[in-house]
Design a protein around this motif. Structure first.
Motif, PDB file in Angstrom:
ATOM      1  N   ALA B 115       0.858  -1.055   0.030  1.00 34.15           N
ATOM      2  CA  ALA B 115       0.097   0.192   0.072  1.00 34.15           C
ATOM      3  C   ALA B 115       0.915   1.303  -0.001  1.00 34.15           C
ATOM      4  O   ALA B 115       0.555   2.179  -0.666  1.00 34.15           O
ATOM      5  CB  ALA B 115      -0.926  -0.139   1.224  1.00 34.15           C
ATOM      6  N   GLY B 116       1.975   1.290   0.720  1.00 33.99           N
ATOM      7  CA  GLY B 116       2.770   2.477   0.739  1.00 33.99           C
ATOM      8  C   GLY B 116       3.623   2.609  -0.275  1.00 33.99           C
ATOM      9  O   GLY B 116       3.530   3.550  -0.873  1.00 33.99           O
ATOM     10  N   THR B 117       3.915   1.473  -1.046  1.00 37.31           N
ATOM     11  CA  THR B 117       4.616   1.759  -2.365  1.00 37.31           C
ATOM     12  C   THR B 117       3.691   2.372  -3.282  1.00 37.31           C
ATOM     13  O   THR B 117       4.366   3.120  -3.971  1.00 37.31           O
ATOM     14  CB  THR B 117       5.047   0.043  -2.973  1.00 37.31           C
ATOM     15  OG1 THR B 117       5.572  -0.607  -1.773  1.00 37.31           O
ATOM     16  CG2 THR B 117       5.704   0.420  -4.143  1.00 37.31           C
ATOM     17  N   LEU B 142       2.158   0.900  -9.521  1.00 40.27           N
ATOM     18  CA  LEU B 142       2.409  -0.283  -8.797  1.00 40.27           C
ATOM     19  C   LEU B 142       1.701  -1.639  -9.688  1.00 40.27           C
ATOM     20  O   LEU B 142       2.345  -2.557  -9.750  1.00 40.27           O
ATOM     21  CB  LEU B 142       1.676  -0.545  -7.545  1.00 40.27           C
ATOM     22  CG  LEU B 142       2.278  -1.788  -6.423  1.00 40.27           C
ATOM     23  CD1 LEU B 142       3.843  -2.037  -6.451  1.00 40.27           C
ATOM     24  CD2 LEU B 142       1.535  -1.674  -5.239  1.00 40.27           C
ATOM     25  N   GLU B 143       0.569  -1.395 -10.029  1.00 40.97           N
ATOM     26  CA  GLU B 143      -0.067  -2.651 -10.832  1.00 40.97           C
ATOM     27  C   GLU B 143       0.574  -2.842 -12.011  1.00 40.97           C
ATOM     28  O   GLU B 143       0.778  -4.104 -12.239  1.00 40.97           O
ATOM     29  CB  GLU B 143      -1.544  -2.106 -11.080  1.00 40.97           C
ATOM     30  CG  GLU B 143      -2.610  -3.165 -11.432  1.00 40.97           C
ATOM     31  CD  GLU B 143      -3.654  -3.053 -11.658  1.00 40.97           C
ATOM     32  OE1 GLU B 143      -4.803  -3.870 -11.880  1.00 40.97           O
ATOM     33  OE2 GLU B 143      -4.179  -1.705 -11.799  1.00 40.97           O
ATOM     34  N   SER B 144       0.896  -1.629 -12.880  1.00 42.64           N
ATOM     35  CA  SER B 144       1.466  -2.147 -14.139  1.00 42.64           C
ATOM     36  C   SER B 144       2.838  -2.684 -13.887  1.00 42.64           C
ATOM     37  O   SER B 144       3.367  -3.414 -14.791  1.00 42.64           O
ATOM     38  CB  SER B 144       1.659  -0.913 -14.979  1.00 42.64           C
ATOM     39  OG  SER B 144       2.196   0.160 -14.191  1.00 42.64           O
ATOM     40  N   LEU B 152       9.351   0.923 -11.316  1.00 44.89           N
ATOM     41  CA  LEU B 152       9.118   2.109 -10.250  1.00 44.89           C
ATOM     42  C   LEU B 152      10.257   2.985 -10.257  1.00 44.89           C
ATOM     43  O   LEU B 152      11.206   2.767 -10.621  1.00 44.89           O
ATOM     44  CB  LEU B 152       8.897   1.446  -8.934  1.00 44.89           C
ATOM     45  CG  LEU B 152       7.777   0.680  -8.795  1.00 44.89           C
ATOM     46  CD1 LEU B 152       7.614  -0.033  -7.452  1.00 44.89           C
ATOM     47  CD2 LEU B 152       6.489   1.251  -8.807  1.00 44.89           C
ATOM     48  N   CYS B 153      10.071   4.341  -9.782  1.00 44.39           N
ATOM     49  CA  CYS B 153      10.915   5.384  -9.807  1.00 44.39           C
ATOM     50  C   CYS B 153      12.217   4.813  -9.175  1.00 44.39           C
ATOM     51  O   CYS B 153      13.497   5.078  -9.703  1.00 44.39           O
ATOM     52  CB  CYS B 153      10.410   6.584  -9.167  1.00 44.39           C
ATOM     53  SG  CYS B 153       9.051   7.343  -9.900  1.00 44.39           S
TER      54      CYS B 153
END
Lengths: 488, 206
Positions: B115-117, B142-144, B152-153
């Motif tokens: 959730a935090g991600t 996050l899903e993709s 992610l960054c």
């Protein structure tokens, strides 16, 4: 309820359990809060005015070891770094500009904090006292050199400290700039230990105790890396270190302050102008540049975080960030190291170029003023000219004396130099008229000051004697000081 | 409703005792709020996050990073799409943190949860939309990422902002705004007697 007494007991039990659990939770919160205070405990207690850096070092080996690394003098950037440079040798114009002041004898690019005392022993500016009451300098010269200073200020009282000679405190001041200068001995929090900064804040109507942690990461440096002067008026017989910040920290603000108290550091040996000597206004100039305005503190670049064996700590090897680009610049600027260094030196080159132009003008102004005096100019003719020379040289020195000013605030530095050039131009135009009226026609003969030795000879310094006296002092009095200190 | 309430009401002679018992409970609960500095959790001040000292390494590394002058913890770690979501997430996260901390179950290396991600990734994009408009990975969620579409960054920007090394013992000497001790000073002095005795021994040497 009346028909089922056991239900009452159940509720009693539940309530008791809730209160009991609540109590446990409160206890746990308190325990964990107390824990936080033990996270960073000093194992070997440090006394309140402990000036020996190695005693602190026992608790904080990483910080102490990196502090010791300020002894490293290998790095030299184009204009700075930790290597000792003879500034008068590199730019003999300075000798003429400071004629009549001790800076014309000896002026070096400073080394790391580790050498604070060694270098003050060595510099010709502190002269060669023969005994505790011998001159030429007051104890004020020690103020930025050692954690023994707060200790002695506490012992003697601040005013009494300032009444001493430099030589009188020689046996007491024996540890180079270190832990106690910036840290609280109990909590290790950053702490102001020099009265001048606190007074300067008061004069501006600001309360230094309200400073945030991030501001403190610059203010501990601002105890020394600032413009100051020796105030001989406020306490009888004492020479106090004081910052001229009452009207603000800009070059004009300080000038207004100095004019207001009719102050000058020395009368120039050639032109007789009442000169102000600027002393490294590093903090002030930094505040006027983009990094200062964005809240970047001194420690962010000069003492960045360092990682060693999975532990992060503040790197106490205080040095030029150009020797540590990865941990200073590149934390925010995702550029190649080469590019970043080139950006810095470009600013420095450009500022240096116009600074030298101003120096050339100023040197000529001093020499022409001397010529005017020699030809019999009157006080009235010269008054305005000397004022212009004072203003011009103040602006030059404000930028020249600052470490890193051309990086900290290139625009402000350039503005100040340009102002200085304008004042020098006005002075020389006025001088031209005065000289013409005194019968000076044709070109003026300027002396050859291409080397340090030639320039010093021109202003009439006996360097051989200065050096011999210094050698004598280092042979006789200095060993005595260190011997006495060891015994205590 | 009223029936149940009537059913639970104590007999008349019990009333004073019940009032006292409920008062004790409420008082203790109020004390809990006071001791845990609960009101501070409503603010966005990073100081709040170091109420628990396990967060010290994260506070210190953030403060020394490029984000240290321009962001607070909440800028990245709570959602900003609307105020309800913000406080709901904060409460959820806070209760989770408090539970772990109370049970002394914090790991040596704290890892961010799913959730935090998601929240942090969206917050990167919230501020840096203009910076990475031309980068192909913009808009990665996050899903993709979990479908193997993009990164992610911080899969690349690994040092931002806490650095690569982070564990509870990674910043032993960090100066962070700690809460004042709940132990009164006189008691502190008593329990600290060993240190004070030593202090007497180490006279003001030079």
């Amino acid at each position: 309820m009346k028909r089922k007494p056991w239900l009452g007991w159940v509720m009693f039990g539940v309530t008791m359990l809730v209160v009991f659990m609540l109590g446990l939770l409160v206890n746990s919160v308190m325990e964990r809060r107390t824990e936080a205070l033990f996270v960073n405990r000093v194992l070997a207690p440090v006394g309140e005015f402990e000036s020996k850096n190695e005693v602190w070092g026992a608790n904080y080996p990483r910080e102490y070891q990196t502090y010791i690394e300020t002894a490293d003098t290998t790095f030299s950037s184009k204009y700075g770094g930790g290597k000792m440079k003879d500034m008068l040798h590199e730019d003999p114009r300075m000798v003429v500009l400071w004629a009549g002041y001790a800076f014309s004898k000896d002026y070096n690019q400073g080394r790391g904090h580790f050498y604070a005392l060694e270098d003050i022993y060595n510099t010709l500016r502190t002269g060669a006292p023969k005994g505790p009451q011998d001159g030429p300098q007051p104890a004020s010269c020690w103020v930025c050199k050692s954690p023994d200073v707060p200790r002695m200020m506490d012992k003697l009282g601040i005013d009494e400290f300032y009444k001493q000679t430099w030589a009188a405190l020689g046996p007491e001041i024996v540890n180079p700039i270190g832990c106690a200068d910036c840290h609280d001995s109990k909590t290790m929090n950053l702490k102001i230990t020099r009265p001048a900064l606190i007074e300067a804040f008061k004069e501006q109507g600001k309360d230094i105790t309200k400073a945030t942690h991030n501001e403190m990461r610059s203010l501990v440096c601002a105890q020394c890396h600032v413009e100051y002067y020796f105030d001989k008026k406020s306490v009888e017989g004492a020479v106090k270190v004081k910052f001229p910040w009452k009207n603000g920290m800009g070059v004009e603000d300080m000038e207004k302050y100095y004019d207001g108290i009719e102050f000058s550091d020395f009368t120039h040996a050639l032109s007789k102008a009442p000169i102000l000597k600027a002393q490294h206004p590093d903090y002030e100039i930094h505040q006027m540049g983009i990094h200062g305005q964005r809240g970047v503190s001194c420690a962010d670049c000069h003492m960045p975080y360092k990682s060693e064996g999975g532990q992060k700590f503040t790197d106490h090897k205080i040095q030029s960030p150009l020797n540590n680009v990865a941990n200073s610049c590149q934390v925010c600027h995702r550029e190649e190291e080469k590019t970043l260094v080139a950006n810095v030196t470009e600013r420095q080159d450009k500022i240096y170029q116009i600074r030298i132009e101003l120096e050339d003008q100023l040197v000529k102004a001093h020499i022409e003023a001397k010529l005017a005096w020699d030809k019999g100019a009157t006080e009235a003719q010269m008054k305005n000219i000397l004022q212009l020379i004072r203003q011009s040289q103040w602006r030059w020195d404000f930028t020249a004396a600052s470490h890193g000013g051309s990086f900290h605030a290139p625009l402000e530095t350039a503005r100040v130099i340009t102002n200085g050039l304008n004042k020098a131009a006005e002075a020389r135009i006025a001088l031209g008229k005065v000289l013409a009226s005194l019968g000076q026609t044709g070109p003026i003969q300027y002396p050859d000051i291409s080397t340090k030795a030639k320039a010093q000879q021109f202003i009439g310094l006996d360097m051989a004697k200065e050096r011999a006296n210094k050698a004598e002092f280092k042979k006789t009095l200095l060993p005595q000081w260190l011997e006495q200190a060891k015994k205590k | 409703m009223i029936k149940i309430l009537n059913y639970l009401l104590p007999p008349r002679k019990w009333v004073p005792f019940v009032i006292v018992a409920v008062g004790v409970g409420t008082g203790l609960f109020a004390y809990l709020l006071y001791v845990s500095n609960a009101v501070s959790y409503l603010s966005d001040d990073p100081k709040t996050c170091v109420n628990c000292h396990v967060m010290t390494p994260f506070y210190a590394t953030w403060q020394h990073s490029s984000h240290g002058r321009v962001t607070t913890c909440n800028d990245c770690h709570v959602p900003h799409n609307n105020v309800f979501n913000k406080y709901f997430f904060k409460a959820k996260d806070g209760i989770y943190h408090a539970t772990v901390f109370t049970w002394r179950a914090e790991p040596q290396v704290i890892h961010i949860k799913e959730a935090g991600t998601d929240v942090v990734q969206k917050n990167c994009q919230r501020c840096h939309g203009d910076l990475n408009a031309n980068v192909k990975t913009t808009g990665v969620t996050l899903e993709s990422k979990s479908h193997g579409e993009g990164k992610l960054c911080w899969d690349c920007h690994r040092e931002v902002p806490h650095g690569k090394v982070n564990s509870l013992s990674s910043v032993p000497n960090a100066r962070v705004p700690l809460l004042q001790s709940p132990v009164p000073e006189w008691l502190q002095k008593q329990t600290d007697s060993t240190a004070t005795e030593k202090k007497k021994e180490t006279k003001q040497t030079k």
